[in-house]
Motif scaffolding. Structure first.
Motif, mmCIF file in Angstrom:
data_model
loop_
_atom_site.group_PDB
_atom_site.id
_atom_site.type_symbol
_atom_site.label_atom_id
_atom_site.label_comp_id
_atom_site.label_asym_id
_atom_site.label_seq_id
_atom_site.Cartn_x
_atom_site.Cartn_y
_atom_site.Cartn_z
ATOM 1 N N ASN A 21 0.802 -1.223 0.000
ATOM 2 C CA ASN A 21 0.000 0.000 0.000
ATOM 3 C C ASN A 21 0.842 1.283 0.000
ATOM 4 O O ASN A 21 0.802 2.064 0.949
ATOM 5 N N ARG A 22 1.595 1.448 -1.074
ATOM 6 C CA ARG A 22 2.230 2.749 -1.344
ATOM 7 C C ARG A 22 1.915 3.093 -2.805
ATOM 8 O O ARG A 22 2.822 3.220 -3.640
ATOM 9 N N PRO A 23 0.642 3.188 -3.127
ATOM 10 C CA PRO A 23 0.286 3.327 -4.549
ATOM 11 C C PRO A 23 0.929 4.536 -5.219
ATOM 12 O O PRO A 23 1.260 4.464 -6.408
ATOM 13 N N ASP A 24 1.140 5.624 -4.453
ATOM 14 C CA ASP A 24 1.759 6.810 -5.072
ATOM 15 C C ASP A 24 3.199 6.546 -5.496
ATOM 16 O O ASP A 24 3.739 7.234 -6.361
ATOM 17 N N LYS A 25 3.821 5.558 -4.835
ATOM 18 C CA LYS A 25 5.200 5.188 -5.179
ATOM 19 C C LYS A 25 5.224 3.842 -5.900
ATOM 20 O O LYS A 25 6.225 3.117 -5.875
ATOM 21 N N LYS A 26 4.099 3.518 -6.528
ATOM 22 C CA LYS A 26 3.986 2.264 -7.297
ATOM 23 C C LYS A 26 4.301 1.038 -6.432
ATOM 24 O O LYS A 26 4.808 0.025 -6.898
ATOM 25 N N ASN A 27 4.018 1.177 -5.133
ATOM 26 C CA ASN A 27 4.276 0.103 -4.153
ATOM 27 C C ASN A 27 5.749 -0.321 -4.117
ATOM 28 O O ASN A 27 6.056 -1.504 -3.873
ATOM 29 N N ALA A 28 6.624 0.632 -4.368
ATOM 30 C CA ALA A 28 8.051 0.358 -4.165
ATOM 31 C C ALA A 28 8.239 -0.004 -2.693
ATOM 32 O O ALA A 28 7.614 0.577 -1.803
ATOM 33 N N MET A 29 9.100 -0.995 -2.470
ATOM 34 C CA MET A 29 9.258 -1.538 -1.108
ATOM 35 C C MET A 29 10.336 -0.754 -0.365
ATOM 36 O O MET A 29 11.531 -0.960 -0.588
ATOM 37 N N ASN A 30 9.902 0.131 0.505
ATOM 38 C CA ASN A 30 10.852 0.905 1.316
ATOM 39 C C ASN A 30 11.124 0.156 2.630
ATOM 40 O O ASN A 30 10.490 -0.871 2.911
ATOM 41 N N GLY A 57 -1.132 -5.667 -4.959
ATOM 42 C CA GLY A 57 -0.807 -4.261 -4.756
ATOM 43 C C GLY A 57 -2.042 -3.381 -4.852
ATOM 44 O O GLY A 57 -2.955 -3.679 -5.622
ATOM 45 N N ASN A 58 -2.057 -2.313 -4.103
ATOM 46 C CA ASN A 58 -3.113 -1.304 -4.267
ATOM 47 C C ASN A 58 -2.706 -0.364 -5.399
ATOM 48 O O ASN A 58 -1.524 -0.086 -5.603
ATOM 49 N N GLY A 59 -3.708 0.113 -6.131
ATOM 50 C CA GLY A 59 -3.425 1.020 -7.236
ATOM 51 C C GLY A 59 -3.067 0.258 -8.506
ATOM 52 O O GLY A 59 -3.479 -0.888 -8.679
ATOM 53 N N ASP A 60 -2.268 0.872 -9.359
ATOM 54 C CA ASP A 60 -2.008 0.270 -10.678
ATOM 55 C C ASP A 60 -0.706 -0.531 -10.719
ATOM 56 O O ASP A 60 -0.202 -0.849 -11.785
ATOM 57 N N ARG A 95 11.525 -15.917 4.492
ATOM 58 C CA ARG A 95 10.348 -16.432 5.221
ATOM 59 C C ARG A 95 9.227 -16.800 4.255
ATOM 60 O O ARG A 95 8.558 -17.816 4.418
ATOM 61 N N LEU A 96 9.023 -15.915 3.294
ATOM 62 C CA LEU A 96 7.922 -16.142 2.347
ATOM 63 C C LEU A 96 8.134 -17.444 1.577
ATOM 64 O O LEU A 96 7.197 -18.205 1.352
ATOM 65 N N LYS A 97 9.366 -17.700 1.204
ATOM 66 C CA LYS A 97 9.667 -18.904 0.432
ATOM 67 C C LYS A 97 9.324 -20.168 1.232
ATOM 68 O O LYS A 97 8.846 -21.161 0.679
ATOM 69 N N ALA A 98 9.566 -20.120 2.546
ATOM 70 C CA ALA A 98 9.347 -21.306 3.380
ATOM 71 C C ALA A 98 8.010 -21.227 4.133
ATOM 72 O O ALA A 98 7.777 -21.997 5.046
ATOM 73 N N PHE A 99 7.134 -20.312 3.726
ATOM 74 C CA PHE A 99 5.927 -20.077 4.520
ATOM 75 C C PHE A 99 5.024 -21.307 4.506
ATOM 76 O O PHE A 99 4.836 -21.936 3.472
ATOM 77 N N PRO A 100 4.437 -21.663 5.661
ATOM 78 C CA PRO A 100 3.610 -22.874 5.714
ATOM 79 C C PRO A 100 2.360 -22.797 4.832
ATOM 80 O O PRO A 100 1.987 -23.790 4.203
ATOM 81 N N ALA A 101 1.724 -21.633 4.780
ATOM 82 C CA ALA A 101 0.522 -21.507 3.941
ATOM 83 C C ALA A 101 0.931 -21.389 2.471
ATOM 84 O O ALA A 101 2.052 -20.999 2.163
ATOM 85 N N VAL A 102 0.006 -21.720 1.585
ATOM 86 C CA VAL A 102 0.273 -21.541 0.154
ATOM 87 C C VAL A 102 0.245 -20.044 -0.151
ATOM 88 O O VAL A 102 -0.646 -19.327 0.303
ATOM 89 N N THR A 103 1.221 -19.591 -0.922
ATOM 90 C CA THR A 103 1.300 -18.160 -1.242
ATOM 91 C C THR A 103 0.967 -17.944 -2.725
ATOM 92 O O THR A 103 1.456 -18.679 -3.592
ATOM 93 N N VAL A 104 0.139 -16.954 -2.960
ATOM 94 C CA VAL A 104 -0.311 -16.664 -4.327
ATOM 95 C C VAL A 104 -0.040 -15.190 -4.615
ATOM 96 O O VAL A 104 -0.555 -14.312 -3.916
ATOM 97 N N ALA A 105 0.763 -14.927 -5.630
ATOM 98 C CA ALA A 105 0.978 -13.530 -6.050
ATOM 99 C C ALA A 105 -0.120 -13.166 -7.049
ATOM 100 O O ALA A 105 -0.388 -13.920 -7.987
ATOM 101 N N LYS A 106 -0.747 -12.043 -6.794
ATOM 102 C CA LYS A 106 -1.806 -11.564 -7.701
ATOM 103 C C LYS A 106 -1.288 -10.266 -8.316
ATOM 104 O O LYS A 106 -1.272 -9.216 -7.672
ATOM 105 N N ILE A 107 -0.817 -10.372 -9.549
ATOM 106 C CA ILE A 107 -0.058 -9.282 -10.160
ATOM 107 C C ILE A 107 -0.995 -8.369 -10.935
ATOM 108 O O ILE A 107 -1.435 -8.691 -12.040
ATOM 109 N N ASN A 108 -1.237 -7.226 -10.346
ATOM 110 C CA ASN A 108 -2.235 -6.314 -10.888
ATOM 111 C C ASN A 108 -1.639 -5.193 -11.744
ATOM 112 O O ASN A 108 -2.398 -4.367 -12.244
ATOM 113 N N GLY A 109 -0.320 -5.154 -11.894
ATOM 114 C CA GLY A 109 0.256 -4.052 -12.684
ATOM 115 C C GLY A 109 1.762 -4.197 -12.778
ATOM 116 O O GLY A 109 2.268 -5.297 -13.007
ATOM 117 N N PHE A 110 2.472 -3.095 -12.538
ATOM 118 C CA PHE A 110 3.936 -3.144 -12.641
ATOM 119 C C PHE A 110 4.533 -4.110 -11.619
ATOM 120 O O PHE A 110 4.120 -4.124 -10.450
#
Ligand code: ACO
Length: 274
Positions: A21-30, A57-60, A95-110
């Motif tokens: 949720n940093r849509p103004d920064k294209k959700n760049a990971m700070n 991601g929120n936004g585009d 952590r994400l790679k070894a996460f117990p739950a199934v992880t699904v990326a939902k790619i909504n833009g960039f």
């Protein structure tokens, strides 16, 4: 909804959704987003009932990757700060790679750099056809690091991986599907529905089995057959113990009654979500 500074987390029974949720920064990971992602994963683990985690991601934008200013440019002159800042990111990627739950990326833009990395780390991925992926690191003079080359190597055929690493060219959601970086690309207006369809399918399965299926896959893709077979045997015992032998006592009992055809559908679980 749990609202963190840069991430929103929604836990709805067995499904969790993380919204960058940093849509103004294209959700760049700070750096704050890396802290928030660690916290979101903490919350999901603490909940104990989540079987599937969707990241979107929120936004585009899904994510424009690492925040080039806050993660690299500003802390670079202070080696300790630079190290600490980026360690937080590397921690949640692992952590994400070894996460117990199934992880699904939902790619909504960039999805650039770290956005490709997160896509590649997730177990499954659904993209908008018009999503735009890129390993843009070469465009500012480095190679994809922090796991991004790993993600390319493990999710794209060699020539494609090297092409995108070396040229920094972008690829669309449609191309990402063609090369196997995502499972499916759909028109943008169908992205929610397609992701929900996939999630519903996963929610019908036993969560312990999902977790062990991931572990066994990851272990066995990097080993020889005799070792894989031994590992499978051990994990099958573990699965039987942890699930009260549900596969025998429930799934195969239902098959005995011809209640379903395992080739075509899943057995009925007492806590399954349809
Ligand atoms: N780091 C920091 N800020 C970013 C990033 C980033 N990765 N990506 C976008 N932003 C910021 C922009 O600087 C801009 O900020 P401003 O409003 O303060 O000027 C804002 O987000 C919006 O970006 P625009 O460029 O105006 O949006 P546009 O839709 O035209 O372009 C695009 C989007 C293509 C994603 C472009 O922003 C871009 O190229 N970003 C960098 C992508 C990238 O190379 N990421 C690094 C990958 S490498 C890695 O992750 C290690």
């Amino acid at each position: 909804m749990i609202t963190l500074e840069t991430v929103n987390l929604e836990i709805d029974g067995p499904k969790a959704t993380i919204f960058l949720n940093r849509p103004d920064k294209k959700n760049a990971m700070n750096p704050q987003m890396h802290l928030d992602m660690n916290q979101a994963l903490d919350e999901i683990e603490a909940d104990g009932n989540v079987k599937v985690v969707v990241i979107t991601g929120n936004g585009d934008s899904f994510s424009a990757g690492m925040d080039l200013e806050e993660c690299f440019l500003k802390p670079y002159d202070d080696p300790q700060l630079f190290y600490r800042t980026n360690l937080v990111a590397l921690t949640w990627f692992k952590r994400l790679k070894a996460f117990p739950a199934v992880t699904v990326a939902k790619i909504n833009g960039f999805a650039f750099g770290g956005g490709v990395l997160v896509t590649g780390i997730c177990d499954l991925a659904v993209a908008s056809e018009s999503a735009l992926f890129g390993l843009s690191e070469i465009n500012f003079g480095i190679f994809p690091a922090g796991g991004a080359s790993w993600a390319a190597a493990h999710n794209l055929p060699r020539k494609q991986a090297l092409y995108y690493i070396l040229t920094g060219d972008t690829l669309t959601g449609r191309q990402a599907e063609q090369y196997g970086l995502v499972n499916k690309a759909v028109p943008a207006e169908q992205l929610d529905e397609e992701t929900d369809r996939l999630v519903r399918k996963l929610l019908k399965k036993n969560p312990v089995t999902l977790h062990l299926a991931k572990q066994v896959y990851e272990h066995n893709r990097a080993t020889d057959l005799p070792t894989a077979i031994d590992y499978d045997q051990a994990k099958l015992w573990e699965l039987s113990r942890l699930t009260g032998s549900e596969w025998i006592n429930v799934a195969l009992k239902q098959f005995e009654k011809r209640a379903y055809q395992p080739g075509l559908s899943t057995y009925t679980r007492s806590d399954s979500t349809s």
